[in-house]
Design a protein around this motif. Sequence first.
Motif, mmCIF file in Angstrom:
data_model
loop_
_atom_site.group_PDB
_atom_site.id
_atom_site.type_symbol
_atom_site.label_atom_id
_atom_site.label_comp_id
_atom_site.label_asym_id
_atom_site.label_seq_id
_atom_site.Cartn_x
_atom_site.Cartn_y
_atom_site.Cartn_z
ATOM 1 N N UNK A 804 0.940 -1.180 0.243
ATOM 2 C CA UNK A 804 -0.163 0.324 0.003
ATOM 3 C C UNK A 804 1.481 0.965 -0.003
ATOM 4 N N UNK A 805 0.707 1.962 -0.563
ATOM 5 C CA UNK A 805 2.207 3.310 -1.107
ATOM 6 C C UNK A 805 0.953 4.265 -1.086
ATOM 7 N N UNK A 806 -0.168 4.392 -0.970
ATOM 8 C CA UNK A 806 -1.655 5.362 -0.616
ATOM 9 C C UNK A 806 0.020 6.623 -0.247
ATOM 10 N N UNK A 807 0.648 6.197 0.643
ATOM 11 C CA UNK A 807 1.131 7.780 0.994
ATOM 12 C C UNK A 807 1.803 8.385 0.383
ATOM 13 N N UNK A 808 1.818 7.491 -0.509
ATOM 14 C CA UNK A 808 3.167 8.746 -1.183
ATOM 15 C C UNK A 808 2.255 8.281 -3.051
ATOM 16 N N UNK A 809 1.471 8.128 -3.239
ATOM 17 C CA UNK A 809 1.009 8.614 -4.162
ATOM 18 C C UNK A 809 0.585 6.806 -5.311
ATOM 19 N N UNK A 810 1.829 6.339 -5.721
ATOM 20 C CA UNK A 810 2.148 5.312 -5.723
ATOM 21 C C UNK A 810 3.464 4.495 -5.729
ATOM 22 N N UNK A 811 3.915 3.089 -6.421
ATOM 23 C CA UNK A 811 4.725 2.844 -6.051
ATOM 24 C C UNK A 811 6.176 3.251 -6.600
ATOM 25 N N UNK A 812 5.919 3.833 -7.749
ATOM 26 C CA UNK A 812 6.545 4.697 -8.199
ATOM 27 C C UNK A 812 7.657 6.240 -8.059
ATOM 28 N N UNK A 813 6.805 6.835 -7.198
ATOM 29 C CA UNK A 813 6.783 7.819 -6.103
ATOM 30 C C UNK A 813 7.826 7.320 -5.015
ATOM 31 N N UNK A 814 7.554 5.851 -4.896
ATOM 32 C CA UNK A 814 8.198 5.464 -3.093
ATOM 33 C C UNK A 814 9.369 5.390 -3.980
ATOM 34 N N UNK A 815 9.669 4.492 -4.668
ATOM 35 C CA UNK A 815 10.734 4.261 -5.329
ATOM 36 C C UNK A 815 11.803 5.679 -6.007
ATOM 37 N N UNK A 816 11.138 6.310 -6.403
ATOM 38 C CA UNK A 816 11.648 7.825 -6.246
ATOM 39 C C UNK A 816 12.462 7.690 -5.140
ATOM 40 N N UNK A 817 11.886 7.989 -4.439
ATOM 41 C CA UNK A 817 12.122 8.910 -2.751
ATOM 42 C C UNK A 817 12.788 8.241 -2.534
ATOM 43 N N UNK A 818 12.874 6.667 -2.379
ATOM 44 C CA UNK A 818 14.012 5.540 -2.002
ATOM 45 C C UNK A 818 14.945 5.735 -2.129
ATOM 46 N N UNK A 819 15.385 6.245 -3.565
ATOM 47 C CA UNK A 819 16.327 6.585 -4.090
ATOM 48 C C UNK A 819 17.061 8.067 -3.896
ATOM 49 N N UNK A 820 16.135 9.265 -3.575
ATOM 50 C CA UNK A 820 16.657 10.075 -3.051
ATOM 51 C C UNK A 820 17.617 10.544 -1.643
ATOM 52 N N UNK A 821 16.837 9.557 -1.031
ATOM 53 C CA UNK A 821 16.714 9.533 -0.089
ATOM 54 C C UNK A 821 18.563 8.650 0.665
ATOM 55 N N UNK A 822 18.852 7.654 -0.943
ATOM 56 C CA UNK A 822 19.615 6.834 -0.510
ATOM 57 C C UNK A 822 21.275 7.553 -0.836
ATOM 58 N N UNK A 823 20.363 8.647 -1.647
ATOM 59 C CA UNK A 823 21.826 9.382 -2.243
ATOM 60 C C UNK A 823 22.149 10.994 -1.516
ATOM 61 N N UNK A 824 21.553 10.995 -0.629
ATOM 62 C CA UNK A 824 22.594 12.426 0.645
ATOM 63 C C UNK A 824 23.524 11.828 0.820
ATOM 64 N N UNK A 825 23.901 10.043 1.552
ATOM 65 C CA UNK A 825 24.847 9.990 1.771
ATOM 66 C C UNK A 825 24.813 8.391 1.836
ATOM 67 N N UNK A 826 26.166 7.838 1.725
ATOM 68 C CA UNK A 826 25.847 6.139 1.289
ATOM 69 C C UNK A 826 25.352 5.323 1.849
ATOM 70 N N UNK A 827 25.918 5.297 3.711
ATOM 71 C CA UNK A 827 24.747 4.410 4.744
ATOM 72 C C UNK A 827 23.769 6.022 4.686
ATOM 73 N N UNK A 828 22.145 4.906 5.462
ATOM 74 C CA UNK A 828 21.430 5.340 5.943
ATOM 75 C C UNK A 828 20.712 4.434 6.780
#
Length: 898
Positions: A804-828
């Motif tokens: 369920x990805x309704x909080x983020x709109x859809x799965x594609x938004x989730x993937x994009x957000x996950x990659x954005x957070x990962x890009x901030x630093x190598x380990x989170x």
Amino acid sequence: MSKVVFGNREGERGSEFIELEANRIAIQTYQQSYQSYSAEPGLSRTSQAGVDKKALFDLSGGLLASPDIQDFENAYNRYSYNEGIQTRIKGMAILPFALTNQTSLTNGENIATGVASNYRCHGLNTAVGGTQRYLVAAGQRILRAKLTSALGDLEVASGNIDGAGSAASMGAVVTCLAELMVNGSRVVAAALKGAANIVYTTDPGATPIVWTTLVNTSSGDYITGMQFFQTLGPGANVIAGKIAGTNGFFYELADVAAASWSLKPVVLVDNKDDEGSIATVDTSAEYAGWGESDFANQINNSGTPGVYAFGNPDNIVGDTTGTYAAFEPQTDAAIGDATGPLYAGGFDFSDVPDVAIVKGVLLEVEKSITDSQGNVADISIALLVNGGQKGIDRPDASGYWGSKAFTSYGGLTDNWGAEWTGAHLKTLVVRLKAGHPFEIPAVGMALNTEARVHRVRVSARWRMPGQMVSLPLGGFMVARNPVFPLRMSVVTPRADDTDGITVPRELWHIDLAWDPASGRPLMATSQANVGMLNVHAASPFQGGYMVVGDNVVGPGQLVKSVDVNGDLRNFSFPGFHGEEVKVNSCFSQGQWATLDVINADFSDRQWWYWGRDTYYPDTLLQSLSDMAIAAQPLPWGTAETNLNQNLMYSLFPRSSNTAVVRQYLPSNLGLDPRLVDDDADKTLASGDVAVHVTSNLLTLGPPEALQTLLVAAYQGNDANDDDTVTLEVAMNGGSFGAPDVSTDFTEAMQEYEVPDAGVAYQYLQYRLGLSHSDTDATPNALPILLTSEHEWPAERQIIVWASDFKAHGNIFNVVQLMETVQALRSVQPLYLLAYPDTERSIPAVFEGYVWPQSGVNMPPPNQPRAAIPAKLTREVRGDLQDLDIGFVFRTVPGRGDS
């Protein structure tokens, strides 16, 4: 449902962290994969997993005084502590040479206060007397190495000084021991402190040694150095120190007889022609007589003969009344009548150097007249040099000649109005004329009255030109440096310090040269740049000098070298070997140096070798022998080892006597002693205890890996029932009192399997021990092969399944957000809020996602993203079914095991 957060929860939602509702979480392990990223030893990890074998095949890297854990690749051939195992040759770890102790010397001296009283040992290798011998001056004793029974033992050599009778003591502290040349023969000379003189012997092997005074000294005198220089002019002896109250440098030529020398000063080359403050010398000479023809020639060359002529002009020789030169005054003479000149020459001033500055000339003429009515007086008194008058004419104006007596002309501070040198004295001639300058002879003068000249004597006061230089008293002479055949090197205090060690010492060089013009040696001084406050010990080394010091009262804490060009190098003395250590003395042998190293509290001592840019404690600790030490050994001044018997010595107080320890010193420390010194005794510790060498703390593999020591194997061929190699291993800071692994190898190529499937460790330390039954044999402790298993701790992979990805709109938004957070630093941080500890995060890396393989109802092409449903579905038998998407995270080393 469980809430999962990836990223910094304190940041901004959607850009710094993302939150998911997870249906389930899957956790699985995986093996780390380390990549090699450098060729530098110790950095590569790929080759250090699985079975790992490390060969302990070499310890020639020497001592590494460090408490830190060392990587095996960087410190495999180093060690932290060595009780005496010889390691300086690559691949060698053998027993040390034996220590031989003399607990007390017969007739020895109580040297308990010797160090504080500025005692030094001075060694001398000599062939004086026809036999190669080794002598040591220590305190008030001369010690001699035995050549027959108890070879190499030191014995007190009793002496008989100037016939005073045999005695063990020399009567004063010996400050220097050296070979000199006396009357063309080499002798051994000993300088005694104070008024005890410099004495010499022609046979140091005699019992007692017969000593004869060579130079008289006085109270407060101190000799720093003595040395004979074969190539200094015709051969000259140079002595440094205070003699008869004068401090400086002095010389005597090699061919001068043994009667007590009258030493001459050595002056600085830069002002050799200037008048300085050298003490004046008075030299006298009498007329030695010429032949008749010489007098006739002198008279003929002097112009018109006088009215009178001296008869028997060559009779003015010696202290006799009946020999003289004379003339008969006549009553019919006129005022002004005079004799022809009487010449006196042949004065022996050969002892006065030509360059000497003459400060005054005193002429004394012994004369008389048989009847004072002759009214004879001086007409002219002059000094001639090379036939010409030098200075003023100065007849005695006091009156007439009378009864036999000396009349003085000039004086020892009177230069007759001219400048004089020693060369002028060599051709000096006295010219005398007499007559009647005031009054003619009286009528009543006795018949045959004679005016007589009996003797002519000349005295000169002179000094040598040049400036003497002196160094403070209380130092010692450094052993001769073969690279500098005309150099004397001394270590001297900055101010006089003869009876203690309270003033810093410095290293000085005195370079000598022969001056043909003046027939004497000249000197130049230079202070060595040693880069330390105080020089405690020094020795020739590799063409230059090794210097130990930096502690005013000694022993030394720094070891440096000054090369042949004067450049300074620090040898980085480690200063720690089980506890704090210092250097008491240093010796040289080609490219190698030997240091007498002592504990700071004087509880132990050990000879160390320096070579190949490292230190080797390759000799047995004194504490492991049968004689302990509790006081500082006497430091060496003139540091010579016993070359004839290849021995080195250390002398130290023991009870109220002098104790000595000696050890065999290989003639070439760079050669394997098993090949060239195989007959020299090797030793165990006292009580037949093994001798050990201990490694540094080592990591055989990456310390973060799981490591287990499985097998230890001796791969040498020397071990047997009589020659044992012991291996002990302490893990993770453990002690050798209870080692984790311990085994004795008594066979060649022997293997030891560690019980209970091995011992786990992160780092370890090993100790090798050696023992034997044959005193001149020794096993080699190397090589040893250690086999370990290295495995990496398993890390985890976490898959978060969500649908369920309704909080983020859809799965594609989730993937994009996950990659954005990962890009901030190598380990989170990854928060799995379903866990009880909801505040603990796991360091993780987002690696991607897992899609269903088939049957996904994808949105139509080109549909706006806002219209994409919040879930992915697939149709199963006509029904729509939600699909889970797996988000894959990899934990990294840190808190990933929590």
